[in-house]
Motif scaffolding. Structure first.
Motif, PDB file in Angstrom:
ATOM      1  N   PHE A  60       0.792  -1.230   0.000  1.00  0.00           N
ATOM      2  CA  PHE A  60       0.000   0.000   0.000  1.00  0.00           C
ATOM      3  C   PHE A  60       0.827   1.286   0.000  1.00  0.00           C
ATOM      4  O   PHE A  60       1.431   1.632   0.997  1.00  0.00           O
ATOM      5  CB  PHE A  60      -0.950   0.018   1.203  1.00  0.00           C
ATOM      6  CG  PHE A  60      -1.863  -1.167   1.220  1.00  0.00           C
ATOM      7  CD1 PHE A  60      -2.886  -1.283   0.300  1.00  0.00           C
ATOM      8  CD2 PHE A  60      -1.672  -2.195   2.134  1.00  0.00           C
ATOM      9  CE1 PHE A  60      -3.721  -2.396   0.297  1.00  0.00           C
ATOM     10  CE2 PHE A  60      -2.505  -3.311   2.144  1.00  0.00           C
ATOM     11  CZ  PHE A  60      -3.528  -3.405   1.218  1.00  0.00           C
ATOM     12  N   ARG A  99      -0.017   4.419   0.329  1.00  0.00           N
ATOM     13  CA  ARG A  99      -1.077   5.373   0.692  1.00  0.00           C
ATOM     14  C   ARG A  99      -0.522   6.485   1.567  1.00  0.00           C
ATOM     15  O   ARG A  99       0.158   6.217   2.544  1.00  0.00           O
ATOM     16  CB  ARG A  99      -2.191   4.652   1.450  1.00  0.00           C
ATOM     17  CG  ARG A  99      -2.899   3.624   0.607  1.00  0.00           C
ATOM     18  CD  ARG A  99      -3.960   2.937   1.423  1.00  0.00           C
ATOM     19  NE  ARG A  99      -4.667   1.941   0.640  1.00  0.00           N
ATOM     20  CZ  ARG A  99      -5.491   1.051   1.152  1.00  0.00           C
ATOM     21  NH1 ARG A  99      -5.698   1.023   2.451  1.00  0.00           N
ATOM     22  NH2 ARG A  99      -6.115   0.183   0.403  1.00  0.00           N
ATOM     23  N   TYR A 120      -1.263   6.194   5.350  1.00  0.00           N
ATOM     24  CA  TYR A 120      -0.449   5.167   6.020  1.00  0.00           C
ATOM     25  C   TYR A 120       0.978   5.689   6.216  1.00  0.00           C
ATOM     26  O   TYR A 120       1.586   5.510   7.266  1.00  0.00           O
ATOM     27  CB  TYR A 120      -0.384   3.899   5.171  1.00  0.00           C
ATOM     28  CG  TYR A 120      -1.586   2.990   5.291  1.00  0.00           C
ATOM     29  CD1 TYR A 120      -2.559   3.186   6.267  1.00  0.00           C
ATOM     30  CD2 TYR A 120      -1.734   1.903   4.423  1.00  0.00           C
ATOM     31  CE1 TYR A 120      -3.649   2.336   6.373  1.00  0.00           C
ATOM     32  CE2 TYR A 120      -2.835   1.041   4.524  1.00  0.00           C
ATOM     33  CZ  TYR A 120      -3.784   1.268   5.497  1.00  0.00           C
ATOM     34  OH  TYR A 120      -4.846   0.428   5.605  1.00  0.00           O
ATOM     35  N   GLU A 179       3.753  11.285  -3.404  1.00  0.00           N
ATOM     36  CA  GLU A 179       2.365  11.362  -2.928  1.00  0.00           C
ATOM     37  C   GLU A 179       2.267  12.259  -1.698  1.00  0.00           C
ATOM     38  O   GLU A 179       1.389  13.090  -1.578  1.00  0.00           O
ATOM     39  CB  GLU A 179       1.884   9.945  -2.582  1.00  0.00           C
ATOM     40  CG  GLU A 179       0.550   9.873  -1.912  1.00  0.00           C
ATOM     41  CD  GLU A 179      -0.574   9.448  -2.839  1.00  0.00           C
ATOM     42  OE1 GLU A 179      -1.712   9.450  -2.378  1.00  0.00           O
ATOM     43  OE2 GLU A 179      -0.313   9.136  -3.995  1.00  0.00           O
ATOM     44  N   ARG A 228     -13.030   5.921  -1.074  1.00  0.00           N
ATOM     45  CA  ARG A 228     -11.968   6.906  -1.355  1.00  0.00           C
ATOM     46  C   ARG A 228     -11.126   7.165  -0.103  1.00  0.00           C
ATOM     47  O   ARG A 228      -9.905   7.235  -0.147  1.00  0.00           O
ATOM     48  CB  ARG A 228     -12.591   8.200  -1.864  1.00  0.00           C
ATOM     49  CG  ARG A 228     -11.568   9.276  -2.180  1.00  0.00           C
ATOM     50  CD  ARG A 228     -12.090  10.292  -3.151  1.00  0.00           C
ATOM     51  NE  ARG A 228     -11.222  11.461  -3.217  1.00  0.00           N
ATOM     52  CZ  ARG A 228     -10.018  11.475  -3.759  1.00  0.00           C
ATOM     53  NH1 ARG A 228      -9.515  10.383  -4.294  1.00  0.00           N
ATOM     54  NH2 ARG A 228      -9.290  12.576  -3.763  1.00  0.00           N
ATOM     55  N   LYS A 233     -10.657   5.171   2.384  1.00  0.00           N
ATOM     56  CA  LYS A 233      -9.825   3.980   2.649  1.00  0.00           C
ATOM     57  C   LYS A 233      -8.632   3.940   1.712  1.00  0.00           C
ATOM     58  O   LYS A 233      -7.517   3.624   2.124  1.00  0.00           O
ATOM     59  CB  LYS A 233     -10.656   2.713   2.458  1.00  0.00           C
ATOM     60  CG  LYS A 233     -11.345   2.253   3.715  1.00  0.00           C
ATOM     61  CD  LYS A 233     -11.958   0.883   3.551  1.00  0.00           C
ATOM     62  CE  LYS A 233     -12.672   0.474   4.826  1.00  0.00           C
ATOM     63  NZ  LYS A 233     -13.847  -0.317   4.570  1.00  0.00           N
ATOM     64  N   GLU A 234      -8.873   4.202   0.426  1.00  0.00           N
ATOM     65  CA  GLU A 234      -7.795   4.165  -0.573  1.00  0.00           C
ATOM     66  C   GLU A 234      -6.672   5.109  -0.203  1.00  0.00           C
ATOM     67  O   GLU A 234      -5.503   4.845  -0.450  1.00  0.00           O
ATOM     68  CB  GLU A 234      -8.344   4.557  -1.958  1.00  0.00           C
ATOM     69  CG  GLU A 234      -8.940   3.382  -2.704  1.00  0.00           C
ATOM     70  CD  GLU A 234      -9.700   3.824  -3.944  1.00  0.00           C
ATOM     71  OE1 GLU A 234      -9.695   5.036  -4.241  1.00  0.00           O
ATOM     72  OE2 GLU A 234     -10.319   2.944  -4.580  1.00  0.00           O
ATOM     73  N   LYS A 235      -7.036   6.243   0.354  1.00  0.00           N
ATOM     74  CA  LYS A 235      -6.019   7.237   0.728  1.00  0.00           C
ATOM     75  C   LYS A 235      -5.326   6.866   2.038  1.00  0.00           C
ATOM     76  O   LYS A 235      -4.361   7.507   2.431  1.00  0.00           O
ATOM     77  CB  LYS A 235      -6.676   8.617   0.872  1.00  0.00           C
ATOM     78  CG  LYS A 235      -7.107   9.211  -0.445  1.00  0.00           C
ATOM     79  CD  LYS A 235      -5.907   9.669  -1.232  1.00  0.00           C
ATOM     80  CE  LYS A 235      -6.285  10.226  -2.572  1.00  0.00           C
ATOM     81  NZ  LYS A 235      -5.108  10.468  -3.400  1.00  0.00           N
ATOM     82  N   GLY A 236      -5.865   5.845   2.712  1.00  0.00           N
ATOM     83  CA  GLY A 236      -5.250   5.454   3.990  1.00  0.00           C
ATOM     84  C   GLY A 236      -5.539   6.438   5.104  1.00  0.00           C
ATOM     85  O   GLY A 236      -4.791   6.551   6.067  1.00  0.00           O
ATOM     86  N   TRP A 237      -6.665   7.177   4.979  1.00  0.00           N
ATOM     87  CA  TRP A 237      -6.965   8.210   5.981  1.00  0.00           C
ATOM     88  C   TRP A 237      -7.716   7.691   7.189  1.00  0.00           C
ATOM     89  O   TRP A 237      -7.850   8.386   8.186  1.00  0.00           O
ATOM     90  CB  TRP A 237      -7.767   9.361   5.336  1.00  0.00           C
ATOM     91  CG  TRP A 237      -6.915  10.231   4.451  1.00  0.00           C
ATOM     92  CD1 TRP A 237      -5.590  10.467   4.578  1.00  0.00           C
ATOM     93  CD2 TRP A 237      -7.358  10.993   3.310  1.00  0.00           C
ATOM     94  NE1 TRP A 237      -5.160  11.319   3.585  1.00  0.00           N
ATOM     95  CE2 TRP A 237      -6.227  11.663   2.794  1.00  0.00           C
ATOM     96  CE3 TRP A 237      -8.584  11.159   2.688  1.00  0.00           C
ATOM     97  CZ2 TRP A 237      -6.286  12.495   1.684  1.00  0.00           C
ATOM     98  CZ3 TRP A 237      -8.656  11.996   1.575  1.00  0.00           C
ATOM     99  CH2 TRP A 237      -7.531  12.655   1.076  1.00  0.00           C
TER     100      TRP A 237
END
Length: 200
Positions: free
Chosen positions: A82, A84, A87, A130, A192, A194-198
């Motif tokens: 990941f 992200r 993370y 990122e 979204r 979750k994908e960003k790891g927020w």
């Protein structure tokens, strides 16, 4: 000799990583864990120089384990699929010494371990891009709380009673959240986020 503990919940990968590192003349794998909890116990038991961990593991994630090991002599490395920003941000706060991606060439792992032992920090270049692209979590603490409750399966009425606000206020929060995240519905918002790891 660099003593290493590895935590990875995919057993085949755990075995492959351990075999790979044991081939290095200056490294020895002293413990293998299948989750973060085991990793912390093995670090306390074997006092290794480095603990290499995946992030998403049962019982305790690699990030939680890294936070638990923050004030020990063991250096921590994250090895994950990941990339992200959320993370990565949390890993840096937890004091991890390296954050590498699993699709990196295998020889990079041993090199990174030696670099970490020499006092350097190693972060995958994709993460640096990122992290510094300026995209940070746009939601306020309250909005994050509302989205977290939605992710837990709560409906508007349940969120309102839990946060002591009206259902109208909850709906307002939801429309602001969707707007800020640039999505059309609650499911997309959760995905979204979750994908960003927020999600912490």
């Amino acid at each position: 000799m660099i003593k290493i503990v590895i935590a990875e919940d995919q057993r085949m990968l755990l075995g492959a990583l351990a075999s790979l590192l044991d081939l290095e003349e200056d490294m020895k794998v002293v413990g293998r864990a299948s989750n973060g909890e085991e990793a912390v116990m093995l670090v306390q038991l074997h006092k290794p120089d480095i603990c290499i961990m995946d992030i998403e593991m049962p019982a305790m994630s690699g990030l939680e384990a890294a936070e638990a090991l923050k004030n020990t002599d063991c250096k921590t490395m994250i090895l994950t699929t990941f990339a992200r920003a959320g993370y990565f941000e949390r890993a840096v706060k937890a004091g991890v010494h390296a954050y590498l991606l699993k699709d990196s060439p295998s020889e990079e792992l041993a090199t990174s371990i030696r670099s970490v032992m020499a006092g350097r920090r190693m972060y995958a270049p994709e993460l640096m891009d990122e992290a510094y692209s300026g995209e940070s979590n746009p939601l306020t603490e309250r909005e994050k709380e509302v989205l977290g409750l939605i992710a837990d399966g709560k409906n508007t009425k349940e969120i309102a009673s839990q946060l002591y606000i009206t259902t109208g206020t909850v709906r307002n929060y939801i429309s602001v959240i969707l707007d800020k995240l640039g999505v059309g519905n609650r499911i997309e918002a959760i995905t979204r986020f979750k994908e960003k790891g927020w999600f912490k």
